[in-house]
Design a protein around this motif. Structure first.
Motif, PDB file in Angstrom:
ATOM      1  N   THR A  43       0.844  -1.190   0.000  1.00 20.32           N
ATOM      2  CA  THR A  43       0.000   0.000   0.000  1.00 20.32           C
ATOM      3  C   THR A  43       0.885   1.248   0.000  1.00 20.32           C
ATOM      4  OG1 THR A  43      -0.084   0.224   2.401  1.00 20.32           O
ATOM      5  CG2 THR A  43      -1.748  -1.216   1.380  1.00 20.32           C
ATOM      6  N   LEU A  44       0.243   2.393  -0.067  1.00 18.68           N
ATOM      7  CA  LEU A  44       0.969   3.666  -0.014  1.00 18.68           C
ATOM      8  C   LEU A  44       1.004   4.249   1.400  1.00 18.68           C
ATOM      9  CD1 LEU A  44      -0.199   5.409  -3.303  1.00 18.68           C
ATOM     10  CD2 LEU A  44       1.886   4.109  -2.870  1.00 18.68           C
ATOM     11  N   GLN A  45       0.554   3.498   2.379  1.00 18.43           N
ATOM     12  CA  GLN A  45       0.501   4.016   3.741  1.00 18.43           C
ATOM     13  C   GLN A  45       1.877   4.427   4.259  1.00 18.43           C
ATOM     14  OE1 GLN A  45      -1.594   0.383   4.722  1.00 18.43           O
ATOM     15  NE2 GLN A  45      -2.862   1.596   6.095  1.00 18.43           N
ATOM     16  N   THR A  46       2.876   3.599   4.052  1.00 19.20           N
ATOM     17  CA  THR A  46       4.204   3.935   4.586  1.00 19.20           C
ATOM     18  C   THR A  46       4.756   5.182   3.921  1.00 19.20           C
ATOM     19  OG1 THR A  46       5.172   2.288   3.092  1.00 19.20           O
ATOM     20  CG2 THR A  46       4.831   1.635   5.387  1.00 19.20           C
ATOM     21  N   LEU A  47       4.523   5.335   2.625  1.00 18.51           N
ATOM     22  CA  LEU A  47       4.954   6.559   1.934  1.00 18.51           C
ATOM     23  C   LEU A  47       4.287   7.771   2.567  1.00 18.51           C
ATOM     24  CD1 LEU A  47       5.307   7.194  -1.836  1.00 18.51           C
ATOM     25  CD2 LEU A  47       4.027   8.772  -0.449  1.00 18.51           C
ATOM     26  N   ILE A  48       2.982   7.691   2.771  1.00 16.73           N
ATOM     27  CA  ILE A  48       2.240   8.835   3.304  1.00 16.73           C
ATOM     28  C   ILE A  48       2.636   9.126   4.750  1.00 16.73           C
ATOM     29  CG2 ILE A  48      -0.073   9.655   3.901  1.00 16.73           C
ATOM     30  CD1 ILE A  48      -1.006   8.118   1.318  1.00 16.73           C
ATOM     31  N   ILE A  49       2.833   8.103   5.559  1.00 17.04           N
ATOM     32  CA  ILE A  49       3.226   8.336   6.948  1.00 17.04           C
ATOM     33  C   ILE A  49       4.622   8.945   7.014  1.00 17.04           C
ATOM     34  CG2 ILE A  49       3.715   7.230   9.166  1.00 17.04           C
ATOM     35  CD1 ILE A  49       1.443   5.192   8.368  1.00 17.04           C
ATOM     36  N   GLY A 157      10.523 -14.326   4.610  1.00 12.25           N
ATOM     37  CA  GLY A 157      10.300 -14.430   3.171  1.00 12.25           C
ATOM     38  C   GLY A 157       8.906 -13.992   2.761  1.00 12.25           C
ATOM     39  N   LEU A 158       7.967 -14.150   3.653  1.00 10.35           N
ATOM     40  CA  LEU A 158       6.585 -13.775   3.378  1.00 10.35           C
ATOM     41  C   LEU A 158       6.308 -12.310   3.693  1.00 10.35           C
ATOM     42  CD1 LEU A 158       3.797 -15.071   2.624  1.00 10.35           C
ATOM     43  CD2 LEU A 158       3.433 -15.348   5.072  1.00 10.35           C
ATOM     44  N   CYS A 159       6.897 -11.802   4.778  1.00 10.11           N
ATOM     45  CA  CYS A 159       6.518 -10.495   5.316  1.00 10.11           C
ATOM     46  C   CYS A 159       7.520  -9.367   5.058  1.00 10.11           C
ATOM     47  CB  CYS A 159       6.315 -10.594   6.824  1.00 10.11           C
ATOM     48  SG  CYS A 159       5.014 -11.705   7.305  1.00 10.11           S
ATOM     49  N   VAL A 160       8.752  -9.685   4.735  1.00 10.32           N
ATOM     50  CA  VAL A 160       9.755  -8.632   4.616  1.00 10.32           C
ATOM     51  C   VAL A 160      10.356  -8.562   3.218  1.00 10.32           C
ATOM     52  CG1 VAL A 160      11.969  -7.770   5.496  1.00 10.32           C
ATOM     53  CG2 VAL A 160      10.287  -8.721   7.081  1.00 10.32           C
ATOM     54  N   VAL A 161      10.892  -9.663   2.748  1.00  8.93           N
ATOM     55  CA  VAL A 161      11.653  -9.670   1.495  1.00  8.93           C
ATOM     56  C   VAL A 161      10.880  -9.070   0.317  1.00  8.93           C
ATOM     57  CG1 VAL A 161      12.838 -11.153  -0.179  1.00  8.93           C
ATOM     58  CG2 VAL A 161      13.142 -11.547   2.280  1.00  8.93           C
ATOM     59  N   PRO A 162       9.608  -9.444   0.093  1.00  9.43           N
ATOM     60  CA  PRO A 162       8.908  -8.875  -1.065  1.00  9.43           C
ATOM     61  C   PRO A 162       8.650  -7.365  -0.975  1.00  9.43           C
ATOM     62  CG  PRO A 162       7.706 -10.761  -0.170  1.00  9.43           C
ATOM     63  CD  PRO A 162       8.801 -10.428   0.790  1.00  9.43           C
ATOM     64  N   TYR A 163       8.821  -6.793   0.207  1.00  8.50           N
ATOM     65  CA  TYR A 163       8.443  -5.400   0.428  1.00  8.50           C
ATOM     66  C   TYR A 163       9.638  -4.448   0.500  1.00  8.50           C
ATOM     67  CZ  TYR A 163       4.241  -7.930   1.387  1.00  8.50           C
ATOM     68  OH  TYR A 163       3.174  -8.779   1.262  1.00  8.50           O
ATOM     69  N   ILE A 164      10.835  -4.979   0.507  1.00  7.11           N
ATOM     70  CA  ILE A 164      12.018  -4.127   0.664  1.00  7.11           C
ATOM     71  C   ILE A 164      12.155  -3.146  -0.495  1.00  7.11           C
ATOM     72  CG2 ILE A 164      14.545  -4.100   0.767  1.00  7.11           C
ATOM     73  CD1 ILE A 164      14.347  -6.715   2.408  1.00  7.11           C
ATOM     74  N   ILE A 165      12.145  -3.625  -1.719  1.00  7.34           N
ATOM     75  CA  ILE A 165      12.304  -2.744  -2.882  1.00  7.34           C
ATOM     76  C   ILE A 165      11.154  -1.739  -2.974  1.00  7.34           C
ATOM     77  CG2 ILE A 165      12.503  -2.634  -5.410  1.00  7.34           C
ATOM     78  CD1 ILE A 165      15.000  -3.783  -4.014  1.00  7.34           C
ATOM     79  N   PRO A 166       9.885  -2.183  -2.895  1.00  7.53           N
ATOM     80  CA  PRO A 166       8.797  -1.187  -2.937  1.00  7.53           C
ATOM     81  C   PRO A 166       8.913  -0.132  -1.838  1.00  7.53           C
ATOM     82  CG  PRO A 166       7.897  -3.378  -3.236  1.00  7.53           C
ATOM     83  CD  PRO A 166       9.345  -3.551  -2.890  1.00  7.53           C
ATOM     84  N   ASP A 167       9.308  -0.541  -0.628  1.00 12.09           N
ATOM     85  CA  ASP A 167       9.424   0.432   0.463  1.00 12.09           C
ATOM     86  C   ASP A 167      10.601   1.380   0.252  1.00 12.09           C
ATOM     87  OD1 ASP A 167       7.135  -0.104   1.877  1.00 12.09           O
ATOM     88  OD2 ASP A 167       8.079  -1.538   3.231  1.00 12.09           O
ATOM     89  N   LEU A 168      11.685   0.912  -0.327  1.00 10.75           N
ATOM     90  CA  LEU A 168      12.800   1.814  -0.658  1.00 10.75           C
ATOM     91  C   LEU A 168      12.363   2.867  -1.671  1.00 10.75           C
ATOM     92  CD1 LEU A 168      15.807  -0.681  -0.793  1.00 10.75           C
ATOM     93  CD2 LEU A 168      15.434   1.144   0.895  1.00 10.75           C
ATOM     94  N   VAL A 169      11.585   2.441  -2.658  1.00 11.97           N
ATOM     95  CA  VAL A 169      11.064   3.387  -3.650  1.00 11.97           C
ATOM     96  C   VAL A 169      10.128   4.387  -2.978  1.00 11.97           C
ATOM     97  CG1 VAL A 169       9.587   3.606  -5.709  1.00 11.97           C
ATOM     98  CG2 VAL A 169      11.327   1.793  -5.591  1.00 11.97           C
ATOM     99  N   LYS A 170       9.252   3.904  -2.095  1.00 11.26           N
ATOM    100  CA  LYS A 170       8.323   4.801  -1.394  1.00 11.26           C
ATOM    101  C   LYS A 170       9.079   5.792  -0.512  1.00 11.26           C
ATOM    102  CE  LYS A 170       5.701   1.260  -0.088  1.00 11.26           C
ATOM    103  NZ  LYS A 170       4.639   0.535   0.633  1.00 11.26           N
ATOM    104  N   MET A 171      10.147   5.323   0.144  1.00 13.15           N
ATOM    105  CA  MET A 171      10.940   6.230   0.982  1.00 13.15           C
ATOM    106  C   MET A 171      11.632   7.289   0.125  1.00 13.15           C
ATOM    107  SD  MET A 171      12.611   3.876   3.963  1.00 13.15           S
ATOM    108  CE  MET A 171      12.752   2.314   3.113  1.00 13.15           C
ATOM    109  N   ALA A 172      12.120   6.898  -1.039  1.00 10.17           N
ATOM    110  CA  ALA A 172      12.769   7.866  -1.933  1.00 10.17           C
ATOM    111  C   ALA A 172      11.772   8.930  -2.385  1.00 10.17           C
ATOM    112  CB  ALA A 172      13.381   7.147  -3.136  1.00 10.17           C
TER     113      ALA A 172
END
Length: 186
Positions: A43-49, A157-172
């Motif tokens: 989701t976009l929640q982390t970007l918005i927060i 593998g279920l909760c972290v790995v798939p989200y690292i790249i999307p979250d890095l992009v959202k943080m950028a």
């Protein structure tokens, strides 16, 4: 010790209330924009927060997240996939929602103390997301242990790995927006 009179206490300003209300609404909107990936959607929640905490600071950012969580807990469909209720918070992904509070506190605190310096806010976002991952993943692991036996590597593998790249992009994206918009925030 002299107590402050009612007039001397700092009253919430109208602009603060507007920022907090709009921010809580933006977090809900970010929850509704989701890409399903297993049990935990992107989701976009982390970007918005990260954005609101970087712009508005710890107090307003954290209050926005708390209002968002309370709205969801009392039945407003503000969580991802238009879900609501205490059951969502008590469920397997509830730890990530509670972890949003940590994101707001860490990013907002650093933004307040470092006067919005981009390198410090970016580092705070990375640390805050990692803290949210840790809390949410521990919550998920404990929840899943009550249902079936799972390993930590399975949960990571279920909760972290798939989200690292999307979250890095959202943080950028959040860093760029904080850098561009900070001068307009009162």
């Amino acid at each position: 010790m002299v107590e402050k009179s009612v007039k001397d206490r700092k009253k919430p300003r109208t602009i603060d209330m507007i920022y907090v209300g709009l921010s809580a609404a933006l977090i809900a909107l970010g929850a509704w924009i989701s890409i399903p990936v297993g049990d935990i959607p992107i989701t976009l929640q982390t970007l918005i927060i990260c954005l609101i905490s970087g712009l508005f600071g710890m107090k307003r950012g954290t209050l926005s997240v708390l209002i968002y969580i309370v709205l969801g807990a009392v039945g407003m469909p503000v969580f991802s996939n238009f879900k609501a209720g205490i059951g969502v918070l008590a469920g397997p992904t509830g730890g990530y929602i509670v972890g949003f509070i940590f994101i707001a506190i860490v990013v907002g605190f650093v933004s307040d103390r470092m006067k919005g310096k981009l390198w410090a806010v970016a580092l705070a976002m990375v640390c805050a997301i990692a803290l949210c991952y840790a809390f949410g993943t521990a919550w998920f692991f404990i929840y899943m242990q009550s249902k079936k036996v799972v390993t930590l590597s399975y949960v990571l593998g279920l909760c972290v790995v798939p989200y690292i790249i999307p979250d890095l992009v959202k943080m950028a994206v959040a860093c760029v927006l904080v850098n561009r918009l900070k001068k307009f925030v009162k």
